[in-house]
Design a protein around this motif. Structure first.
Motif, PDB file in Angstrom:
ATOM      1  N   SER A  35     -17.693 -59.273  29.084  1.00 54.17           N
ATOM      2  CA  SER A  35     -17.458 -58.445  30.262  1.00 54.17           C
ATOM      3  C   SER A  35     -18.801 -57.939  30.784  1.00 54.17           C
ATOM      4  O   SER A  35     -19.663 -57.524  30.009  1.00 54.17           O
ATOM      5  CB  SER A  35     -16.564 -57.250  29.883  1.00 54.17           C
ATOM      6  N   ALA A  36     -18.994 -58.023  32.094  1.00 56.72           N
ATOM      7  CA  ALA A  36     -20.226 -57.595  32.772  1.00 56.72           C
ATOM      8  C   ALA A  36     -21.376 -58.583  32.612  1.00 56.72           C
ATOM      9  O   ALA A  36     -22.513 -58.284  32.966  1.00 56.72           O
ATOM     10  CB  ALA A  36     -20.673 -56.198  32.334  1.00 56.72           C
ATOM     11  N   SER A  37     -21.094 -59.779  32.109  1.00 56.03           N
ATOM     12  CA  SER A  37     -22.151 -60.794  31.996  1.00 56.03           C
ATOM     13  C   SER A  37     -22.463 -61.436  33.348  1.00 56.03           C
ATOM     14  O   SER A  37     -23.519 -62.046  33.515  1.00 56.03           O
ATOM     15  CB  SER A  37     -21.755 -61.875  30.984  1.00 56.03           C
ATOM     16  N   GLY A  38     -21.535 -61.305  34.299  1.00 58.06           N
ATOM     17  CA  GLY A  38     -21.769 -61.848  35.634  1.00 58.06           C
ATOM     18  C   GLY A  38     -20.910 -63.058  35.968  1.00 58.06           C
ATOM     19  O   GLY A  38     -21.166 -63.754  36.962  1.00 58.06           O
ATOM     20  N   LYS A  39     -19.885 -63.316  35.181  1.00 57.31           N
ATOM     21  CA  LYS A  39     -19.031 -64.499  35.382  1.00 57.31           C
ATOM     22  C   LYS A  39     -18.463 -64.583  36.792  1.00 57.31           C
ATOM     23  O   LYS A  39     -18.622 -65.597  37.482  1.00 57.31           O
ATOM     24  CB  LYS A  39     -17.868 -64.497  34.380  1.00 57.31           C
ATOM     25  N   SER A  40     -17.791 -63.540  37.221  1.00 52.69           N
ATOM     26  CA  SER A  40     -17.133 -63.555  38.540  1.00 52.69           C
ATOM     27  C   SER A  40     -18.138 -63.641  39.678  1.00 52.69           C
ATOM     28  O   SER A  40     -17.929 -64.364  40.652  1.00 52.69           O
ATOM     29  CB  SER A  40     -16.259 -62.305  38.716  1.00 52.69           C
ATOM     30  N   THR A  41     -19.234 -62.906  39.554  1.00 49.03           N
ATOM     31  CA  THR A  41     -20.258 -62.902  40.600  1.00 49.03           C
ATOM     32  C   THR A  41     -20.868 -64.290  40.766  1.00 49.03           C
ATOM     33  O   THR A  41     -21.012 -64.802  41.887  1.00 49.03           O
ATOM     34  CB  THR A  41     -21.354 -61.878  40.264  1.00 49.03           C
ATOM     35  N   GLU A 127     -17.433 -76.399  30.603  1.00 49.64           N
ATOM     36  CA  GLU A 127     -17.547 -75.052  30.044  1.00 49.64           C
ATOM     37  C   GLU A 127     -18.911 -74.478  30.413  1.00 49.64           C
ATOM     38  O   GLU A 127     -19.950 -75.063  30.092  1.00 49.64           O
ATOM     39  CB  GLU A 127     -17.375 -75.108  28.528  1.00 49.64           C
ATOM     40  N   VAL A 128     -18.873 -73.347  31.112  1.00 45.09           N
ATOM     41  CA  VAL A 128     -20.090 -72.673  31.552  1.00 45.09           C
ATOM     42  C   VAL A 128     -20.229 -71.376  30.753  1.00 45.09           C
ATOM     43  O   VAL A 128     -19.454 -70.439  30.946  1.00 45.09           O
ATOM     44  CB  VAL A 128     -20.051 -72.345  33.059  1.00 45.09           C
ATOM     45  N   TYR A 129     -21.191 -71.342  29.856  1.00 45.23           N
ATOM     46  CA  TYR A 129     -21.415 -70.134  29.074  1.00 45.23           C
ATOM     47  C   TYR A 129     -22.389 -69.229  29.815  1.00 45.23           C
ATOM     48  O   TYR A 129     -23.553 -69.566  29.998  1.00 45.23           O
ATOM     49  CB  TYR A 129     -21.951 -70.495  27.697  1.00 45.23           C
ATOM     50  N   VAL A 130     -21.877 -68.087  30.277  1.00 45.91           N
ATOM     51  CA  VAL A 130     -22.720 -67.105  30.951  1.00 45.91           C
ATOM     52  C   VAL A 130     -23.306 -66.206  29.859  1.00 45.91           C
ATOM     53  O   VAL A 130     -22.657 -65.279  29.379  1.00 45.91           O
ATOM     54  CB  VAL A 130     -21.931 -66.293  31.997  1.00 45.91           C
ATOM     55  N   ARG A 139     -25.331 -52.009  29.327  1.00 44.31           N
ATOM     56  CA  ARG A 139     -26.213 -51.258  30.237  1.00 44.31           C
ATOM     57  C   ARG A 139     -25.703 -51.340  31.666  1.00 44.31           C
ATOM     58  O   ARG A 139     -25.705 -50.353  32.397  1.00 44.31           O
ATOM     59  CB  ARG A 139     -27.641 -51.805  30.149  1.00 44.31           C
ATOM     60  N   ARG A 140     -25.219 -52.539  32.055  1.00 39.96           N
ATOM     61  CA  ARG A 140     -24.690 -52.723  33.410  1.00 39.96           C
ATOM     62  C   ARG A 140     -23.379 -51.949  33.569  1.00 39.96           C
ATOM     63  O   ARG A 140     -23.246 -51.121  34.465  1.00 39.96           O
ATOM     64  CB  ARG A 140     -24.437 -54.208  33.679  1.00 39.96           C
ATOM     65  N   ASP A 141     -22.411 -52.303  32.756  1.00 46.40           N
ATOM     66  CA  ASP A 141     -21.094 -51.659  32.692  1.00 46.40           C
ATOM     67  C   ASP A 141     -20.574 -51.183  34.054  1.00 46.40           C
ATOM     68  O   ASP A 141     -20.310 -50.001  34.259  1.00 46.40           O
ATOM     69  CB  ASP A 141     -21.161 -50.473  31.723  1.00 46.40           C
ATOM     70  N   PRO A 142     -20.426 -52.110  35.043  1.00 41.24           N
ATOM     71  CA  PRO A 142     -20.051 -51.702  36.401  1.00 41.24           C
ATOM     72  C   PRO A 142     -18.680 -51.024  36.504  1.00 41.24           C
ATOM     73  O   PRO A 142     -18.448 -50.220  37.407  1.00 41.24           O
ATOM     74  CB  PRO A 142     -20.063 -53.033  37.174  1.00 41.24           C
ATOM     75  N   VAL A 173     -25.343 -73.833  30.021  1.00 41.29           N
ATOM     76  CA  VAL A 173     -25.557 -72.412  29.747  1.00 41.29           C
ATOM     77  C   VAL A 173     -26.371 -71.826  30.884  1.00 41.29           C
ATOM     78  O   VAL A 173     -27.408 -72.379  31.263  1.00 41.29           O
ATOM     79  CB  VAL A 173     -26.320 -72.201  28.417  1.00 41.29           C
ATOM     80  N   VAL A 174     -25.895 -70.720  31.456  1.00 44.54           N
ATOM     81  CA  VAL A 174     -26.701 -69.986  32.436  1.00 44.54           C
ATOM     82  C   VAL A 174     -27.005 -68.617  31.837  1.00 44.54           C
ATOM     83  O   VAL A 174     -26.118 -67.952  31.309  1.00 44.54           O
ATOM     84  CB  VAL A 174     -25.995 -69.861  33.807  1.00 44.54           C
ATOM     85  N   ASP A 175     -28.244 -68.223  31.883  1.00 46.12           N
ATOM     86  CA  ASP A 175     -28.689 -66.958  31.294  1.00 46.12           C
ATOM     87  C   ASP A 175     -28.766 -65.903  32.393  1.00 46.12           C
ATOM     88  O   ASP A 175     -29.737 -65.844  33.142  1.00 46.12           O
ATOM     89  CB  ASP A 175     -30.046 -67.140  30.617  1.00 46.12           C
ATOM     90  N   SER A 176     -27.734 -65.078  32.468  1.00 40.77           N
ATOM     91  CA  SER A 176     -27.669 -64.089  33.545  1.00 40.77           C
ATOM     92  C   SER A 176     -28.488 -62.845  33.248  1.00 40.77           C
ATOM     93  O   SER A 176     -28.624 -61.972  34.105  1.00 40.77           O
ATOM     94  CB  SER A 176     -26.210 -63.688  33.807  1.00 40.77           C
TER      95      SER A 176
END
Length: 199
Positions: A35-41, A127-130, A139-142, A173-176
């Motif tokens: 959660s908050a890794s940026g998947k949806s964005t 499979e896309v690992y964010v 820290r983000r915790d939107p 793998v994408v490193d957000s």
């Protein structure tokens, strides 16, 4: 339990017909991560780029799906598994209709992601690992979810009181944490171009 009276009905328009008309491959881009890794964005940024390039693309977002199709499910392990199973079946329908479906779900269990992969043919599940550390996500915790989880207000919260099983061999793998949304998007678009999947 399925009825013995239900028979599969073949369609008059095949997956190949749809793909030929759309001019691109159809597949699932399965975004998984904390959660908050940026998947949806990132998924939405990729979908917009795909759309602008003339590809048929649609995003299935975890929170949005729980407002409708899966609003009857909780967050215990069995509910999470059923959540992913249903999304897998819906995603398969998108693939059959010749479209690109991007799914943004934590999907914490390897077994569940493997189940979805098994529903479609080779080359139809990416499979896309964010990748993003728990520290950065917290820290983000939107949505303020980590704070609530730390205060024991949210049970079974992935990364805090429930496990997350990172993919062993994701297609990409994408490193957000290190890269911007734009950089992650460009990485994914280039990957799809290199595979010959999109216009």
């Amino acid at each position: 339990m399925s009825s013995k009276n239900i028979v599969w009905h073949d369609t008059s328009i095949t997956k190949e017909d749809y793909r030929k008309k759309n001019g691109h491959h159809s597949f699932i881009l399965w975004f998984t991560g904390l959660s908050a890794s940026g998947k949806s964005t990132i998924a939405n940024a990729v979908a917009k780029e795909l759309f602008d390039r003339g590809n048929q693309a649609f995003v299935l977002d975890g929170d949005n799906i729980r407002h409708g199709l899966n609003k009857d499910l909780g967050f215990d392990e069995q509910s999470r598994k059923e959540n992913i199973r249903r999304i897998g079946e819906v995603s398969k329908l998108f693939v059959e209709s010749g479209q690109i479906v991007l799914t943004a779900f934590i999907s914490p269990y390897k077994e569940d992601r493997a189940l979805v992969r098994s529903l479609v043919e080779d080359g139809e599940f990416i499979e896309v690992y964010v990748q993003c550390s728990i520290e950065e996500c917290e820290r983000r915790d939107p949505k303020g979810l980590y704070k609530k989880a730390r205060n024991n207000e949210i049970p079974n919260f992935t990364g805090i009181s429930a496990p997350y099983e990172a993919p062993d061999n994701p297609e990409i793998v994408v490193d957000s944490e290190k890269n911007s949304v734009e950089e992650c998007k460009n990485q994914l678009i280039q990957f799809l171009i290199d595979k010959g999947y999109i216009k």
